[in-house]
Design a protein around this motif. Structure first.
Motif, PDB file in Angstrom:
ATOM      1  N   VAL A 275       0.841  -1.201   0.000  1.00  0.00           N
ATOM      2  CA  VAL A 275       0.000   0.000   0.000  1.00  0.00           C
ATOM      3  C   VAL A 275       0.879   1.256   0.000  1.00  0.00           C
ATOM      4  O   VAL A 275       1.863   1.331   0.741  1.00  0.00           O
ATOM      5  N   TYR A 276       0.524   2.226  -0.827  1.00  0.00           N
ATOM      6  CA  TYR A 276       1.308   3.467  -0.911  1.00  0.00           C
ATOM      7  C   TYR A 276       0.364   4.653  -1.017  1.00  0.00           C
ATOM      8  O   TYR A 276      -0.824   4.499  -1.326  1.00  0.00           O
ATOM      9  N   ARG A 369      10.000  11.209 -12.993  1.00  0.00           N
ATOM     10  CA  ARG A 369       9.166  12.112 -13.809  1.00  0.00           C
ATOM     11  C   ARG A 369       8.419  13.114 -12.931  1.00  0.00           C
ATOM     12  O   ARG A 369       8.421  14.303 -13.190  1.00  0.00           O
ATOM     13  N   HIS A 370       7.797  12.600 -11.874  1.00  0.00           N
ATOM     14  CA  HIS A 370       7.016  13.496 -11.009  1.00  0.00           C
ATOM     15  C   HIS A 370       7.907  14.478 -10.244  1.00  0.00           C
ATOM     16  O   HIS A 370       7.507  15.608  -9.983  1.00  0.00           O
ATOM     17  N   THR A 412      -0.821   7.644 -11.383  1.00  0.00           N
ATOM     18  CA  THR A 412      -1.722   8.626 -10.754  1.00  0.00           C
ATOM     19  C   THR A 412      -1.517   8.675  -9.244  1.00  0.00           C
ATOM     20  O   THR A 412      -1.467   9.744  -8.627  1.00  0.00           O
ATOM     21  N   GLY A 413      -1.395   7.505  -8.647  1.00  0.00           N
ATOM     22  CA  GLY A 413      -1.241   7.431  -7.188  1.00  0.00           C
ATOM     23  C   GLY A 413       0.054   8.079  -6.726  1.00  0.00           C
ATOM     24  O   GLY A 413       0.090   8.802  -5.719  1.00  0.00           O
ATOM     25  N   LEU A 414       1.137   7.851  -7.485  1.00  0.00           N
ATOM     26  CA  LEU A 414       2.429   8.436  -7.086  1.00  0.00           C
ATOM     27  C   LEU A 414       2.419   9.951  -7.263  1.00  0.00           C
ATOM     28  O   LEU A 414       3.087  10.668  -6.529  1.00  0.00           O
ATOM     29  N   LYS A 415       1.647  10.425  -8.238  1.00  0.00           N
ATOM     30  CA  LYS A 415       1.534  11.879  -8.433  1.00  0.00           C
ATOM     31  C   LYS A 415       0.929  12.500  -7.169  1.00  0.00           C
ATOM     32  O   LYS A 415       1.393  13.517  -6.667  1.00  0.00           O
ATOM     33  N   LYS A 416      -0.099  11.826  -6.647  1.00  0.00           N
ATOM     34  CA  LYS A 416      -0.739  12.333  -5.424  1.00  0.00           C
ATOM     35  C   LYS A 416       0.217  12.240  -4.239  1.00  0.00           C
ATOM     36  O   LYS A 416       0.258  13.116  -3.379  1.00  0.00           O
TER      37      LYS A 416
END
Ligand SMILES: O=C(O)[C@H]1O[C@H](OP(=O)(O)OP(=O)(O)OC[C@H]2O[C@@H](n3ccc(=O)[nH]c3=O)[C@H](O)[C@@H]2O)[C@H](O)[C@@H](O)[C@@H]1O
Length: 435
Positions: A275-276, A369-370, A412-416
């Motif tokens: 979970v991240y 990238r992010h 998307t999740g890592l962007k958040k």
């Protein structure tokens, strides 16, 4: 009869001068000294024996352990009661005791429950496995949202009994645990303390409570261990754990089964898959990679056999929260009362994954990238420390029974996550401004 030549009983090393013991006074002194030191040794031995007995007792019987009492009193009870209250407008609401509430998953689940009107009381021991200030910050967030977090340990049977005295919790969401796969080699005792002893103490309280709550708790994808059949299904064999962490989670599944079988406790075990997300755990790879990349420090990327990339079924926190709430909503009632089973109760296990594994190097490139910063990567063969080469969840059971439908991909999740990380820790790292 022992004589003055008794000194021969003492081994002497050739070349060393023997002590002359002709003097009577001297002899008495030596005897006296010898008997005093014997007594001293015996006394030490007895003290050690008593100490080990007491610590063994406290290990097997949590009631004997002494925890600092930082709880109790009328005001404390009022705070617990208020926090557990279900919003009036909420139909069929629940009052939930969330253990590990200042943790990553615990804080998110607590907020989601409160938001929809359920009553929530948190419990957390704020240990220092990772930066406790992050746990304190999560706690502040919960407080601001009307959730009271009790500071205490799940091994503290008196505290647990008190909490159930004050509130008849309908559900327990048990998320307190010693997490982390590789840390188990450094501190094995902490896994036994939280994941075995703490779990049993909590189950004992739940079994004795009237009414018994429904019990939903965090198992782990790591129980699949060396399983090679993909994707991992709940019915697959899970008897080859690769780490002590995994072994304690697997034991938890067996232990909860006995409480379901003997006492009629409704049990749902959730196998979370890596979970991240925002407010995450700093010990996890995506988090520590982010920190190191921003600080210009190298990161270690493990590789499996024949230099194969490792892969994880990374699952975003919001999806996990939906799975947790779905589990609570469908948990079914416990049937026991007064510690006695009155009929069969549900016993369920679900995978909560994303069902699309991503390799660790891909995770790193998404972060690059992010963050707009290149990582300094050191590729290293995966050490034999409990890691597994890949995970991949079959989630059809959770989909049909819980309505679980993960909707956030890793990108998307890592962007958040990165957005949260930068706002929480600040935009300036390694002298650079990142935005
Ligand atoms: O799914 C789970 O059951 C488990 O998920 C994570 O364990 P893990 O998947 O090992 O997560 P990370 O520690 O974040 O590691 C992710 C991947 O990165 C790799 N990694 C980790 C650390 C590192 O420095 N380098 C590196 O390449 C690991 O080998 C692994 O393949 C959690 O830490 C466990 O608490 C949880 O129970």
């Amino acid at each position: 009869m022992r004589s003055i030549e008794d000194h021969d009983l003492f081994p002497s090393t050739p070349g060393k001068v023997k002590i002359e013991r002709t003097n009577m006074l001297n002899r008495q002194f030596y005897r006296c000294f010898a008997s005093t030191s014997t007594m001293f040794v015996w006394a030490l031995f007895l003290i050690a024996l008593t100490a080990s007995y007491l610590s063994f007792q406290s290990f097997v019987d949590p009631k004997n352990r002494h925890y600092p009492i930082s709880w109790g009193g009328l005001n404390w009870e009022k705070q617990v009661r208020t926090s557990a209250q279900i919003r009036e407008s909420r139909q069929r609401g629940m009052s939930v005791l969330v253990t590990g509430a200042a943790g990553f998953v615990g804080s998110h689940v607590s907020l989601a429950l409160k938001k929809r009107g359920d009553g929530v009381v948190g419990l957390d021991n704020f240990n220092d496995y990772y930066d406790p200030s992050l746990k304190r910050a999560r706690k502040s967030l919960l407080n601001e949202n009307g959730i009271f977090v009790v500071e205490g340990d799940i091994n503290d049977a008196r505290l647990l009994a008190k909490l159930f005295d004050v509130v008849a919790f309908s559900h327990v969401m048990h998320l307190a645990a010693q997490a982390g796969v590789r840390y188990a080699m450094k501190n094995p005792g902490s896994y036994i303390h939280s994941n075995i002893a703490g779990l049993v103490t909590l189950l004992e309280t739940c079994k004795a409570a009237v009414p018994q709550p429904s019990f939903v708790w965090a198992s782990s994808s790591s129980v699949y261990g060396l399983n090679e059949k993909v994707p991992f299904s709940e019915s697959d064999q899970t008897d080859q754990p690769a780490s002590l962490y995994a072994a304690t989670k697997k034991s938890g599944e067996e232990i909860t089964h006995t409480y379901n079988h003997i006492y009629g406790l409704s049990v749902t075990g959730l196998r979370f898959f890596t979970v991240y997300g925002p407010w995450g755990r700093p010990d996890m790879a995506y988090f520590s990679f982010t920190r190191n990349i921003l600080q210009g420090k190298p990161i270690t990327v493990y590789r499996g056999k024949n230099r194969a990339d490792l892969a994880r079924d990374f699952t975003f926190i919001d999806d996990i929260v939906k799975g947790c709430l779905g589990s609570l909503d469908t948990s079914g009632k416990s049937t026991g009362t007064g510690g006695k089973k009155r009929g069969p109760a549900p016993y369920r296990i679900f995978n909560l994954g994303n069902t699309s594994p991503v390799t660790v190097p891909t995770l790193v490139s998404i972060l690059e990238r992010h963050l707009k910063v290149k990582a300094k990567k050191n590729f290293v063969d995966m050490p034999g420390n409990g890691d597994v080469p890949f995970t991949h969840a079959n989630i059809s059971l959770a989909r049909s029974e819980l309505g679980y439908k993960p909707s956030t991909d890793l990108q998307t999740g890592l962007k958040k996550f990165v957005k949260w990380y930068l706002s929480y820790y600040g935009y300036h790292h390694n002298g650079k401004s990142v935005n």
